[in-house]
Design an enzyme around this catalytic site. Sequence first.
Site, PDB file in Angstrom:
ATOM      1  N   ARG A   1     -21.021 -15.046 -12.952  1.00 44.30           N
ATOM      2  CA  ARG A   1     -21.230 -15.389 -14.136  1.00 44.30           C
ATOM      3  C   ARG A   1     -21.606 -14.324 -15.303  1.00 44.30           C
ATOM      4  NH1 ARG A   1     -24.313 -19.060 -11.518  1.00 44.30           N
ATOM      5  NH2 ARG A   1     -26.250 -18.387 -12.726  1.00 44.30           N
TER       6      ARG A   1
ATOM      7  N   GLU B   1      16.832   8.782   8.734  1.00 40.24           N
ATOM      8  CA  GLU B   1      15.864   7.812   8.262  1.00 40.24           C
ATOM      9  C   GLU B   1      15.894   6.491   9.005  1.00 40.24           C
ATOM     10  OE1 GLU B   1      13.682   8.760   5.502  1.00 40.24           O
ATOM     11  OE2 GLU B   1      14.640  10.706   5.906  1.00 40.24           O
TER      12      GLU B   1
ATOM     13  N   GLU C   1      16.118   2.194   1.212  1.00 43.66           N
ATOM     14  CA  GLU C   1      14.927   2.547   0.119  1.00 43.66           C
ATOM     15  C   GLU C   1      14.598   4.015   0.403  1.00 43.66           C
ATOM     16  OE1 GLU C   1      10.641   3.539   0.323  1.00 43.66           O
ATOM     17  OE2 GLU C   1      10.858   1.513   0.871  1.00 43.66           O
TER      18      GLU C   1
END
Length: 968
Positions: free
Chosen positions: A595, A137, A64
């Site tokens: 509510r 990397e 990636e």
Amino acid sequence: MSHPAFELVRDETIAEIKSQAKLYRHKKTGAEVLSLVNEDENKVFGITFKTPPEDSTGIAHILEHSVLCGSRKYPVKKPFVELLKGSMHTFLNAMTFPDKTAYPVASQNLKDFYNLVDVYLDAVLFPLISEDTFSQEGWHYELDDPDAPLVYKGVVFNEMKGVYSSPDSVMHTQTQTALYPDTTYGKSSGGDPRVIPELTYEQFKRFHQTYYHPSNARVVFSGDDAPERRLAILDDYFSQFDKLEVDAEVKLQPRWNAPRQVSGTYAGSIDPDKRRDGMVSVSWMLDPPESREETLSHGMLSYLLAGNSAAPLRKKLNESGLGEGMIGGAISSYLRQPMGGFGLKGIDPADAEKVEKLVLETLAELAESGFSEDQRAAAINTFEFNLREQNSGSYPRGMTYMFTALGGWLHGGDPLSPLVYEDALSTLKEKAANGHFEKEIRRLFLDNPHRVTSRIEADPEQGAREAKAEADRLAAVRAGLSESELAQVMERTGRLRALQESVDKPEDLARIPTLTLDDLDRDIRTVPTAESAISGVRTLYHDLPTLGILYLDLGFDLHVLDKADLPYLPLFGRALLQTGTSKEDFVSLTQRIGRTTGGIAQHRGLASMQDGSGTAAWFFLSGKAVADKFAGMLDIMGDVLLDADLSNKARFKQMALEEKAGFEARLVPSGNAIVDTRIKAGLTEAGWIAEQMSGVSYLDFLKGLVKRIDSDWDSVAAQLFAIRDKLFNRGRMVINLTADGELWDGAKGALEGFVGGLPEAVLANADWGHAFTPKNEGLVIPAQVNYVGKGANLKALGVELSAAASVALRLLNTTYLWDKVRVQGGAYGGTSRFDLSSGNFAFLSYRDPNLLKTLEVYDGAAKALRAEIGESDLVRSVIGVVGDLDRPEFPDAKGYSAMWRLLNGTTDDIRQQRRDEILGTSRADFLALADAIDLVAEKGHVVVLGGEAAITTANEKQPGLLEVSKVV
């Protein structure tokens, strides 16, 4: 209009997201494309590949990173960074999941959007991914001297060292591995630092060839761009491939028939007097959901059980006295076979079985007794409100559609049905009243034997043991290398460094598509703001389209409080909403909020005033509701402001423990933010206050407060009541309302009655005088990485910069600091920040294996700014800064931002002046920042958060550099 290269599979209108949804299949490759056409100008593209790893080498994660380091069409070292530097992106990133890797981008500018899409498609399908990129990397051996020890370097390697330094991450990894031992979910997709060095370049290349292919791709477009252009862009790339049979199926974990146990340790300290270093969770593997109704049910059940402090399972765990805060609490939605779990952190490890028993007994009680009508109504309203509001915060809305669709689509399911919710919600409402959720507790948990009880505890020796094990591994490798092989390692080290320091060819950089300055708006974007007074209170109203929702912010000036009050504010704010009132306990109050409203929240705002007159410091209570429930929301806000049960000792202590545990859990994931806060605490009043409420000083305060609650509760409670009495009065208040125009009149009348019920007092500003004493600090935590900061206040050093400094800063961050701290240094990130209003400047690194080397990089930054700046770099950086200024906001955020600018003195004239300065940036502005950074190098102070060994070594090499203290 379709495209001859694509087959239209589905064509439906999805009213819930106001989109025309068309599902296509690319005829040649089989790639699947979901095209959502709507009126959203924040256009989104994302391409996702199924990437199930077979081991924990981090292969998917490293890939990636690597595909964004140059491609066939864009053969430069870092096209991703060029886009960061010079595009109008509203999102630009990539993510590795346990079973997929996603590459989403977004932009409001159509030309920019197409540029981003093209760079990303070329990156994922035709990356260069050289062995040097893999080394940089992923991982590599580094050796500069034949007599020096061998070391590991690599961006992902050090990133994952940081991840594995977090106890929460250790716990999650251990639990998931235990639940799914026979599938890809039992591996670490991010990478285990102990295993990452086993990955070879050949395996890495093969992984890309196997999975990064259109036949294995799922593509999503969303927005107001032309749908036919989407397909043409994709076919330009996909048509270069033939169909490939890709075996990327995430196989199901076989079920087992009896619960299991797993235990482990993490690097951390132990309090011998009172053990609070343990964690335990009880987790289940669930079957894949078969419908939208079932995924909604999972979410709603999670909310009913543990979605807020009053939810019965969370409440029972938090009030048990066994731990400091809940972990888990939700059913995951990103795994093919979801995981649900509940537990506690901050426990005595000896109490793990008690926690397990409490979780199971509470679930059994709830399955038997059920949820009340109020509990169900609150959960249903909360979910329905969020579904209809579609407020994705800082993320583009189209990205939420993308990841929602991917859930089942990735595993052969329907991508459209998850985006439709009306029928499923209606059915679920009916079932809720007939015992549905009680039955689900039994089905998903109590009658499900695929369960793991996972526990971990601190091991004070583990950090040193892991460091020694790594050193021993490296020493063994080194001992096995011949002189010629050592020379090869040194040669590769030098070659990689030379490559990292090399400059891309101008003609290659010119291939990266970009906007021009002519594509940018010269004028600022303004928000309609009408100012008036309601019962004497300054009131701001923003007429914006809000789908019938009213967004309200009530602000109270913090200057009326003594400085000793300030550290109490985060807990004081929580107490308003989580202790109940004289009329109802906090469970009933929480249900009434659920509510009646879309949520009520509290927070604080801090900033230096634009004119240098001090600090804008405010406490906010914010809420949102539809028109017919707005008055009910005001009633709730009045109750919590004036009648919160601040005398609730047990509840307040539990919140203090939760707050402490939460802060400690953030130390590793957010270490750079903590260092930034600590640096600025020694520079300005706003920085000092922020540190008292969110920094290391706040953690110290919490540790003492927990003890004081037991030993001197009366004085603690008295201070809480005193804060309320001083803070909540209409004499030092602001009201901010954002809503559709037709809602204003009704809201104004309700607000008049509300404000009239608030106390009114004339209070002077308290004395916040503080002697700022910046110092060099080494803050020790159990971590394998460091967070290195250095900063100063430029105004105090006599420097006044223009807004053009932000352009120079952007170039510095995306070139010099990126290259030196991340690429060459191996840290996950390095950056600098400058606040024009306060004058605060800071360098920061993230998950950094270095300390002194990083400080040397900071001190050399001015030289980099004085280097020749190309016109292309200047223009790109201007574009990137303007893109940040023009990031889209949802209506509630627009209204809040407009108010905050008024409160801190940022007029539209100031904003326009700054925009003009940015658009007119010249080389002189780079030189001005360089001169300022020279002063930071000379007079700035250093703060490091990191491991004891690294800080000790730094002090040995530079005696007296850091004043050392232990954080945890």
